[in-house]
Design an enzyme around this catalytic site. Structure first.
Site, PDB file in Angstrom:
ATOM      1  N   HIS A 135     -16.385 -46.165 116.742  1.00 45.44           N
ATOM      2  CA  HIS A 135     -17.284 -45.006 116.686  1.00 45.44           C
ATOM      3  C   HIS A 135     -17.287 -44.397 115.288  1.00 45.44           C
ATOM      4  O   HIS A 135     -18.356 -44.086 114.738  1.00 45.44           O
ATOM      5  CB  HIS A 135     -16.835 -43.960 117.715  1.00 45.44           C
ATOM      6  N   GLU A 136     -16.105 -44.213 114.704  1.00 41.21           N
ATOM      7  CA  GLU A 136     -16.035 -43.611 113.370  1.00 41.21           C
ATOM      8  C   GLU A 136     -16.671 -44.521 112.319  1.00 41.21           C
ATOM      9  O   GLU A 136     -17.350 -44.047 111.402  1.00 41.21           O
ATOM     10  CB  GLU A 136     -14.582 -43.297 113.009  1.00 41.21           C
ATOM     11  N   HIS A 139     -20.373 -44.110 112.224  1.00 37.75           N
ATOM     12  CA  HIS A 139     -20.825 -43.005 111.385  1.00 37.75           C
ATOM     13  C   HIS A 139     -20.954 -43.459 109.931  1.00 37.75           C
ATOM     14  O   HIS A 139     -21.885 -43.073 109.225  1.00 37.75           O
ATOM     15  CB  HIS A 139     -19.836 -41.842 111.465  1.00 37.75           C
ATOM     16  N   GLU A 206     -23.740 -38.027 117.259  1.00 32.29           N
ATOM     17  CA  GLU A 206     -22.663 -38.505 118.131  1.00 32.29           C
ATOM     18  C   GLU A 206     -23.177 -39.548 119.120  1.00 32.29           C
ATOM     19  O   GLU A 206     -22.531 -40.570 119.361  1.00 32.29           O
ATOM     20  CB  GLU A 206     -22.018 -37.332 118.876  1.00 32.29           C
TER      21      GLU A 206
END
Length: 312
Positions: A135-136, A139, A206
């Protein structure tokens, strides 16, 4: 192009808030000073915002040679996921906090850094940690990190300006305070407006990072399980003193790090976790993957085309 336009619009809105606050406090002179300060802050933030945020949280850089097995696995898995995503090698950090959480920062993929707390590494299993780090890295891949990090510094400055509004509102020739209405407006509306912009930035990004992260790690269940565990811990009142001292950075984390003891949760910076989990589960059928919650994620072969420029 659309992502860059949205980024420019949001950053311009924050800068306008800061300049408007300067006008309310000090009139045209205050507006000019605020504009000069905002311009300098944007420039400094572009080059150094990642270092500023990492220093705020006393993050320590680690790598895949670390003596602690838990941290060694975390670093090695993060690097492997970065290769899968076709990203340059990121810097990897650990934050000495019990609250489970993580964030990414950096002005572009070539200068990216990811950080996880010791609480997250200790609470989640290896498969779930991979989901969080995917997930990070999403980004980073989506180039969200510049906007998120610079927004944190500018929104923090707006909050500081509001705190000092009463002190620097100016006085007339007889020493009486002037511009009190403007000072009150800044003190009340400034933080609210900054929070609304942060909320607009974070909620959209998100969901996008959840979807991209699930694609990177190939296991939506892992990220969903991690989000549920982190959320359950957060509801138990987990306290992150560094985040409480720097609430403008809350939107950078995978889950809101603020305990709300001082009203910090008036404007949530994140979508509801159950909505994020539902969105992840909707991806499972289309991806044709998704191990049961108790099963280890199996490694997906990485082709040469998927490897980043630092892979072999």
């Amino acid at each position: 192009m659309q992502n860059h336009l949205r980024t420019f619009t949001l950053l311009a809105a924050l800068t306008a808030l800061f300049v408007g606050a300067g006008y309310l406090i000090g009139g045209p002179t205050g507006m000019l000073l605020a504009f000069v300060f905002a311009a300098g802050m944007n420039l400094i933030s572009y080059w150094n915002a990642d270092k500023i945020v990492l220093k705020m949280y006393r993050a320590v850089e680690v790598d895949e040679q670390h003596p602690e097995p838990l941290i060694r696995n975390y670093a090695a898995d993060t690097l492997e996921l970065a290769q899968r995503a076709g990203l340059p090698r990121p810097r990897i950090y650990v934050i000495d906090q019990d609250q489970p959480n993580a964030f990414a920062t950096g002005r572009d993929p070539q200068h990216a850094a990811v950080a996880a707390t010791r609480g997250l590494l200790g609470m989640l299993d290896r498969r779930e940690i991979r989901g969080v780090m995917a997930h990070e890295l999403a980004h980073v891949k989506n180039r969200d990190t510049l906007t998120m990090t610079v927004t944190a510094t500018i929104a923090g400055a707006i909050g500081a300006l509001a705190n000092f509004a009463f002190l620097f509102g100016g006085r007339d020739e007889e020493g009486r305070p002037t511009g009190m209405v403007g000072a009150i407006a800044v003190a009340i509306l400034g933080p609210i407006a900054a929070s609304l912009v942060q909320m607009a930035i974070s909620r959209h990004r998100e969901y996008a990072a959840d979807a991209e992260g699930a694609a990177i790690c190939g296991d939506p269940h892992a990220l969903a399980a991690a989000l549920q565990k982190i959320e359950a811990y957060a509801r138990g009142g987990a306290y992150n003193p560094d985040a409480e001292r720097n609430p403008a950075t809350a939107h950078m984390f995978i889950i809101n790090p603020l305990a709300g003891r001082k009203g910090d949760n008036l404007f949530s910076t994140h979508p509801a976790t159950h909505n994020r989990v539902e969105a992840l589960m909707a991806l499972v059928g289309g991806m044709g993957v998704g191990a049961p919650a108790g099963r280890r994620a199996t490694a997906v072969p990485v082709t040469r085309a998927q490897r980043g420029p630092w892979g072999s």
